[in-house]
Scaffold this active site. Structure first.
Site, PDB file in Angstrom:
ATOM      1  N   PHE A 218      28.093  26.973  44.355  1.00 46.47           N
ATOM      2  CA  PHE A 218      26.763  27.016  45.062  1.00 46.47           C
ATOM      3  C   PHE A 218      26.360  25.670  45.964  1.00 46.47           C
ATOM      4  CE2 PHE A 218      25.822  24.245  41.520  1.00 46.47           C
ATOM      5  CZ  PHE A 218      24.788  23.316  42.004  1.00 46.47           C
TER       6      PHE A 218
ATOM      7  N   LYS B  86      34.853  34.993  48.026  1.00 47.68           N
ATOM      8  CA  LYS B  86      33.848  35.245  46.657  1.00 47.68           C
ATOM      9  C   LYS B  86      32.952  34.064  46.649  1.00 47.68           C
ATOM     10  CE  LYS B  86      33.100  34.684  42.738  1.00 47.68           C
ATOM     11  NZ  LYS B  86      31.521  34.121  42.524  1.00 47.68           N
TER      12      LYS B  86
ATOM     13  N   GLU C 207      27.495  33.279  43.153  1.00 41.64           N
ATOM     14  CA  GLU C 207      26.866  34.354  42.635  1.00 41.64           C
ATOM     15  C   GLU C 207      25.057  33.897  42.712  1.00 41.64           C
ATOM     16  OE1 GLU C 207      28.672  33.076  41.011  1.00 41.64           O
ATOM     17  OE2 GLU C 207      28.214  32.949  38.749  1.00 41.64           O
TER      18      GLU C 207
ATOM     19  N   SER D  18      33.770  23.710  39.905  1.00 39.14           N
ATOM     20  CA  SER D  18      33.925  22.492  38.659  1.00 39.14           C
ATOM     21  C   SER D  18      35.388  22.589  38.176  1.00 39.14           C
ATOM     22  CB  SER D  18      33.070  23.045  37.510  1.00 39.14           C
ATOM     23  OG  SER D  18      33.537  24.319  36.946  1.00 39.14           O
TER      24      SER D  18
ATOM     25  N   CYS E 177      29.817  16.824  45.474  1.00 36.37           N
ATOM     26  CA  CYS E 177      30.903  16.428  44.627  1.00 36.37           C
ATOM     27  C   CYS E 177      31.240  15.077  45.204  1.00 36.37           C
ATOM     28  CB  CYS E 177      32.286  17.416  44.924  1.00 36.37           C
ATOM     29  SG  CYS E 177      32.866  17.353  46.688  1.00 36.37           S
TER      30      CYS E 177
ATOM     31  N   GLU F  33      30.294  14.674  34.628  1.00 38.32           N
ATOM     32  CA  GLU F  33      29.684  14.686  35.946  1.00 38.32           C
ATOM     33  C   GLU F  33      28.277  15.352  35.452  1.00 38.32           C
ATOM     34  OE1 GLU F  33      31.264  18.326  38.159  1.00 38.32           O
ATOM     35  OE2 GLU F  33      30.810  17.089  39.841  1.00 38.32           O
TER      36      GLU F  33
HETATM   37  P1  NAD Z   1      31.465  26.672  39.135  1.00 40.73           P
HETATM   38  O1  NAD Z   1      32.952  25.991  38.898  1.00 40.73           O
HETATM   39  O2  NAD Z   1      30.681  27.029  38.082  1.00 40.73           O
HETATM   40  O3  NAD Z   1      31.670  27.935  40.109  1.00 40.73           O
HETATM   41  C1  NAD Z   1      32.467  27.818  41.268  1.00 40.73           C
HETATM   42  C2  NAD Z   1      33.020  29.386  41.334  1.00 40.73           C
HETATM   43  O4  NAD Z   1      33.647  29.897  40.369  1.00 40.73           O
HETATM   44  C3  NAD Z   1      31.748  30.280  41.661  1.00 40.73           C
HETATM   45  O5  NAD Z   1      31.976  31.336  42.800  1.00 40.73           O
HETATM   46  C4  NAD Z   1      31.766  31.176  40.227  1.00 40.73           C
HETATM   47  O6  NAD Z   1      31.154  32.513  40.405  1.00 40.73           O
HETATM   48  C5  NAD Z   1      32.978  30.982  39.648  1.00 40.73           C
HETATM   49  N1  NAD Z   1      33.016  30.952  38.388  1.00 40.73           N
HETATM   50  C6  NAD Z   1      32.172  30.445  37.512  1.00 40.73           C
HETATM   51  N2  NAD Z   1      32.642  30.396  36.089  1.00 40.73           N
HETATM   52  C7  NAD Z   1      34.027  30.958  36.242  1.00 40.73           C
HETATM   53  C8  NAD Z   1      34.931  31.183  35.174  1.00 40.73           C
HETATM   54  N3  NAD Z   1      34.478  31.110  33.772  1.00 40.73           N
HETATM   55  N4  NAD Z   1      35.905  31.766  35.603  1.00 40.73           N
HETATM   56  C9  NAD Z   1      36.248  32.167  36.776  1.00 40.73           C
HETATM   57  N5  NAD Z   1      35.191  31.889  37.830  1.00 40.73           N
HETATM   58  C10 NAD Z   1      34.117  31.340  37.489  1.00 40.73           C
HETATM   59  O7  NAD Z   1      30.971  25.584  40.410  1.00 40.73           O
HETATM   60  P2  NAD Z   1      29.399  25.431  40.838  1.00 40.73           P
HETATM   61  O8  NAD Z   1      28.492  25.294  39.545  1.00 40.73           O
HETATM   62  O9  NAD Z   1      29.216  26.761  41.457  1.00 40.73           O
HETATM   63  O10 NAD Z   1      29.538  24.070  41.681  1.00 40.73           O
HETATM   64  C11 NAD Z   1      29.397  22.870  41.418  1.00 40.73           C
HETATM   65  C12 NAD Z   1      30.610  22.275  40.956  1.00 40.73           C
HETATM   66  O11 NAD Z   1      31.635  22.311  42.116  1.00 40.73           O
HETATM   67  C13 NAD Z   1      30.326  20.757  40.664  1.00 40.73           C
HETATM   68  O12 NAD Z   1      31.543  20.493  39.824  1.00 40.73           O
HETATM   69  C14 NAD Z   1      31.191  20.300  41.840  1.00 40.73           C
HETATM   70  O13 NAD Z   1      31.713  18.841  41.708  1.00 40.73           O
HETATM   71  C15 NAD Z   1      32.303  21.159  42.226  1.00 40.73           C
HETATM   72  N6  NAD Z   1      32.603  20.994  43.876  1.00 40.73           N
HETATM   73  C16 NAD Z   1      33.651  20.515  44.184  1.00 40.73           C
HETATM   74  C17 NAD Z   1      34.113  20.067  45.348  1.00 40.73           C
HETATM   75  C18 NAD Z   1      35.266  19.504  45.760  1.00 40.73           C
HETATM   76  O14 NAD Z   1      35.387  19.518  46.843  1.00 40.73           O
HETATM   77  N7  NAD Z   1      36.086  19.012  44.784  1.00 40.73           N
HETATM   78  C19 NAD Z   1      33.176  20.406  46.452  1.00 40.73           C
HETATM   79  C20 NAD Z   1      31.839  21.023  45.960  1.00 40.73           C
HETATM   80  C21 NAD Z   1      31.452  21.175  44.749  1.00 40.73           C
END
Ligand code: NAD
Length: 485
Positions: A150, A174, A177, A227, A282, A376
């Site tokens: 997001f 994808k 959401e 994450s 991140c 985090e």
């Molecule tokens: P998230 O992991 O909750 O969601 C990421 C994606 O995974 C979304 O599209 C979501 O719909 C999907 N998702 C969520 N739960 C899932 C599950 N149980 N099974 C399968 N898919 C699932 O992350 P977020 O809250 O959208 O974003 C924040 C996180 O992203 C932070 O931890 C941040 O550090 C990380 N991030 C990392 C980088 C990097 O380059 N390393 C860059 C941007 C964000």
């Protein structure tokens, strides 16, 4: 509801998902309902994969110099629609307008890189023995998937879309959401730029679609950004299904401040790093390790933090749950004996009472075993840990399971090099609070911040989005057939 319901994008058209199950898209700025997003099913994914597979033969056979013409036009369209896109990013994500502009500008830079790909994928050729040549070519993989988080609704999709597609792949994306509107707009701009139907498809949804992507036999490679918990799930599931996978996870970035650091510049950088995008980067500084006596720098960090005002130069965090989680961390640190120097809890913005704001928070005397030191937080919070030596600071940084970024603030070049050599992170800054490498350098962390080989952007991404074809050729000039005579 401000916008019509979000739809999937398949074969160049917005289409309804096969489900009536939806989620609300709420603006963190004021809590207003923006739209709804469908929780698509495996059937919807299958339609998208079919469209992508149908588009692949023609797209992959289009010469790369022609393919990148789409991205030259897309870059121009991103520039033309910068204001509109930035407003959309701000609205659905909650960041400030200037942060949203920076995100769209970064998307433009990423697209510029994709436009340069023909210069970078020329392959190799060598006469390996008399009359025998070996040659390599970068060949696209087929249909690939990109699952995004997001926190950068425009930039992270542009980490993958331009490079993967310019290299000849067709893609299923994808979106998160929580912020599906920007990706839909990017697809419209790509269509306007001349991208053939079916080359890019959007399937909205939650974990069910992510699982279906990892399992779908028509998808060759999966990239994920989000994450660490989910990165591990995606990496494992996709590779178990014999797909190529690159999964970027969460972070806990340590910023080391040495006593010789320039106070004003350091304080500004620390405050900006921990609070930019409301700490939801991140690459944000999350833990600061003060080595020796850095009291006067900490005072200045607090001064800088107090100038950061929610709703003015500080955006909202993504949701009520996020706000509660961040405030819970601050409360825990306080109970565990840390000292809250600047407290961002209970932030309110007049006229936006349903917005989800957390003010900048500076916590001092944090010890390495506290949850704010280890986990985090993903909010505008900096936890200060004090040490006597650089080696103690490095031991703390090295012990954290993540490895996205680390920074050092010092005027001593030798000490900076010592830290660059020993910090356990993929991206290191010296007197830089957010050490994001700019194109053509690639972006990617280490340890639990990334699973898979290579990086997601820059030159390194070429290896991820293509496979090498090696051909060995021998032309028998002496065979007696002379077509020239
Ligand atoms: P998230 O992991 O909750 O969601 C990421 C994606 O995974 C979304 O599209 C979501 O719909 C999907 N998702 C969520 N739960 C899932 C599950 N149980 N099974 C399968 N898919 C699932 O992350 P977020 O809250 O959208 O974003 C924040 C996180 O992203 C932070 O931890 C941040 O550090 C990380 N991030 C990392 C980088 C990097 O380059 N390393 C860059 C941007 C964000």
């Amino acid at each position: 509801m401000k916008y019509s319901p979000v739809q999937n994008y398949v074969n160049g058209k917005f289409v309804a998902a096969s489900t009536s199950k939806t989620m609300e898209v709420i603006s963190p700025l004021d809590g207003n309902l923006l739209s709804t997003v469908p929780m698509s099913t495996a059937k919807d994914l299958d339609e998208a994969v079919k469209a992508a597979r149908a588009a692949f033969p023609a797209w992959s056979k289009t010469p790369i110099k022609e393919r990148v013409q789409v991205f030259f036009r897309y870059k121009y369209l991103l520039e033309k629609h910068l204001k509109e896109l930035s407003e959309l990013v701000q609205e659905e994500n909650g960041k400030t307008y200037s942060e949203a502009v920076a995100e769209v500008e970064k998307s433009i830079e990423l697209t510029e890189f994709a436009c340069s790909l023909p210069q970078l994928v020329t392959g190799e050729i060598l006469e390996v023995s008399k009359g025998v040549e070996c040659r390599t070519e970068h060949v696209p993989l087929g249909v690939v998937a990109s699952i995004v988080p997001f926190n950068f609704p425009a930039m992270v999709p542009n980490w993958t879309i331009p490079n993967a597609i310019a290299l000849g792949n067709c893609m299923i994306i994808k979106p998160s959401e929580k912020v599906p509107l920007s990706t839909a707009r990017l697809a419209q701009l790509l269509k306007e730029a001349g991208l053939p139907d079916g080359v890019l498809n959007i399937v909205n949804g939650d974990s069910e679609i992510v699982t279906a992507i990892c399992d779908h036999p028509g998808i060759e490679a999966v990239s994920f950004v989000g994450s660490t918990k989910v990165a591990k799930i995606v990496y494992q599931r996709a590779t178990q299904n014999y797909k190529r996978a690159l999964a970027l996870g969460g972070a806990k970035n340590h910023l080391m401040v040495l006593p010789d650091a320039i106070p004003g510049m350091t304080a500004q950088n620390v405050a900006a790093s921990m609070s930019g995008c409301a700490g939801q980067r991140c690459m944000a500084a999350s833990a600061m390790i003060g080595v020796g006596n850095v009291d006067s720098i900490i005072d200045k960090i607090c001064e800088e933090a107090r100038k950061i005002i929610p709703g003015e130069n500080l955006g909202a965090v993504i949701s009520k749950e996020s706000k509660e989680r961040i405030e819970r961390y601050i409360g825990e640190a306080e109970r565990d004996g840390a000292k809250i120097l600047v407290d961002g809890r209970n932030a309110k913005v007049k006229g936006k009472e349903n917005g989800t704001y957390v003010g900048p928070t500076v916590i001092d005397y944090v010890t390495p075993n506290m949850s704010v030191a280890k986990e985090e937080i993903f909010g505008p919070v900096i936890s200060i840990i004090r040490t006597n030596t650089v080696d103690e600071a490095l031991a703390i940084e090295n012990a954290n399971p993540y490895g996205n970024a680390a920074s050092v603030f010092t005027q001593n070049g030798g000490m900076a090099r010592y830290i660059i050599d020993r910090a356990s992170a993929g991206m290191i800054g010296v007197n830089v609070g957010v050490p994001v490498p700019r194109e053509p350098f690639s972006f990617g962390g280490w340890n639990e911040s990334k699973f898979g080989v290579g990086d997601i952007t820059g030159k390194s991404s070429i290896e991820f989005w293509t496979k090498l074809k090696k051909s060995t050729t021998k032309w028998n000039a002496e065979s007696g057939v002379n077509w020239m005579s």
